[in-house]
Write a protein that holds these residues in place. Structure first.
Motif, short mmCIF file in Angstrom:
data_model
loop_
_atom_site.label_atom_id
_atom_site.label_comp_id
_atom_site.label_asym_id
_atom_site.label_seq_id
_atom_site.Cartn_x
_atom_site.Cartn_y
_atom_site.Cartn_z
N ASP A 12 -9.35 2.57 9.40
CA ASP A 12 -8.42 1.54 8.95
C ASP A 12 -8.13 1.65 7.46
N ILE A 13 -9.15 1.93 6.67
CA ILE A 13 -8.96 2.10 5.22
C ILE A 13 -8.08 3.33 4.96
N PHE A 14 -8.37 4.43 5.66
CA PHE A 14 -7.57 5.64 5.51
C PHE A 14 -6.12 5.37 5.90
N HIS A 15 -5.92 4.68 7.02
CA HIS A 15 -4.57 4.36 7.50
C HIS A 15 -3.82 3.48 6.50
N ALA A 16 -4.49 2.48 5.96
CA ALA A 16 -3.85 1.60 4.98
C ALA A 16 -3.47 2.38 3.72
N GLY A 17 -4.39 3.22 3.24
CA GLY A 17 -4.10 4.02 2.06
C GLY A 17 -2.96 5.00 2.27
N LEU A 18 -2.96 5.68 3.41
CA LEU A 18 -1.89 6.61 3.75
C LEU A 18 -0.55 5.89 3.88
N SER A 19 -0.58 4.73 4.51
CA SER A 19 0.64 3.94 4.68
C SER A 19 1.20 3.48 3.33
N GLY A 66 0.72 4.96 0.44
CA GLY A 66 1.24 6.15 -0.23
C GLY A 66 2.61 6.53 0.30
N LEU A 67 2.77 6.53 1.61
CA LEU A 67 4.05 6.86 2.22
C LEU A 67 5.12 5.84 1.84
N CYS A 68 4.77 4.57 1.86
CA CYS A 68 5.73 3.53 1.45
C CYS A 68 6.15 3.73 -0.01
N GLY A 69 5.19 4.08 -0.86
CA GLY A 69 5.50 4.33 -2.26
C GLY A 69 6.50 5.46 -2.44
N ILE A 70 6.30 6.55 -1.72
CA ILE A 70 7.22 7.69 -1.78
C ILE A 70 8.60 7.28 -1.28
N LEU A 71 8.64 6.59 -0.15
CA LEU A 71 9.93 6.16 0.41
C LEU A 71 10.66 5.17 -0.50
N ILE A 72 9.92 4.27 -1.12
CA ILE A 72 10.54 3.31 -2.05
C ILE A 72 11.12 4.05 -3.25
N TYR A 73 10.38 5.01 -3.78
CA TYR A 73 10.86 5.80 -4.92
C TYR A 73 12.19 6.49 -4.58
#
Length: 178
Positions: free
Chosen positions: A98-105, A107-114
Motif C-alpha cells: 500500500d505504501i509503495f502503491h501510494a508513493g508510485l501513484s 509520483g505518476l500524478c506529479g509527472i502528469l500534472i507537470y
C-alpha cells in the motif's frame, strides 16, 4: 475463506466535503451529457437541426467525468487490484505494498500534472481555440486534467494518512467471512 476488506474512509471534514463536491460535479456532468446527446439526436432526427457544438461539450464532459471519476473510484477503494494475490499477503506485506502503491501513484500524478500544465501553457501562449462554433480556448477545458489529478493527490495523501500512517491503520484490513 476470508477476503481482505478495506473500511471506508472517515466521513467528515474537508476530505468528505471535497469528495461530495467531486461526486456532485461528476454526476451532474453525466446527466448533462445524456441530456445533450438525447436532445441533439431528437432534433437531428425530427427537424434536421443540429447545434453543432454538442460533440465538443460532451467531449469536455467525458474528460471531466473521467478525471473526477477516478477520484471517486479511488476514494471508494474500487480501483482494480489483484485480490487473489493481495489476500495471500501478510498484513505487513499489504502495508508495504500500500505504501509503495501510494508513493508510485503520487509520483505518476506529479509527472502528469507537470505535463498537463506544460500543455495548458502551450495552448495559452499559442492562443489555440477549438474548431467548432464555440471556439473555446483550449486551455480552459485542459484545466480539467490537472484539477482532477490534484484532487486525486489529496485523496491519495488522505489514504496514506488514514490507512497507512495512523495508529488505527495497523488493523486497516479486516477478515470477513463469505
Amino acid at each position: 475463506m476470508s477476503v481482505p476488506k478495506m473500511p471506508t474512509l472517515p466521513d467528515k471534514g474537508a476530505m468528505k466535503t471535497l469528495y461530495n463536491f467531486v461526486e456532485t460535479i461528476a454526476s451532474v456532468a453525466v446527466v448533462v451529457m445524456v441530456c445533450l446527446v438525447v436532445l441533439e439526436v431528437l432534433l437531428r432526427s425530427t427537424i434536421g437541426f443540429s447545434f453543432g457544438f454538442v460533440d465538443e461539450l460532451v467531449s469536455y464532459l467525458v474528460v471531466l467525468t473521467t478525471f473526477f471519476g477516478v477520484c471517486i473510484t479511488f476514494r471508494n477503494n474500487a480501483l482494480f487490484k489483484v485480490e487473489m494475490f493481495y489476500a495471500k499477503l501478510s498484513q505487513a506485506s499489504r502495508r508495504v505494498l500500500d505504501i509503495f502503491h501510494a508513493g508510485l501513484s503520487l509520483g505518476l500524478c506529479g509527472i502528469l500534472i507537470y505535463y498537463a500544465f506544460f500543455l495548458i501553457s502551450s495552448s495559452f501562449r499559442r492562443g489555440t481555440f477549438s474548431q467548432s462554433k464555440l471556439e473555446t480556448p483550449l486551455y480552459i477545458p485542459q484545466l480539467i486534467i490537472p484539477i482532477g489529478l490534484i484532487i486525486l493527490v489529496f485523496f491519495i495523501l488522505d489514504f496514506a494518512r488514514v490507512r497507512l500512517f495512523t495508529a488505527k491503520s495497523k488493523n486497516h484490513i479486516t477478515k470477513v467471512k463469505e
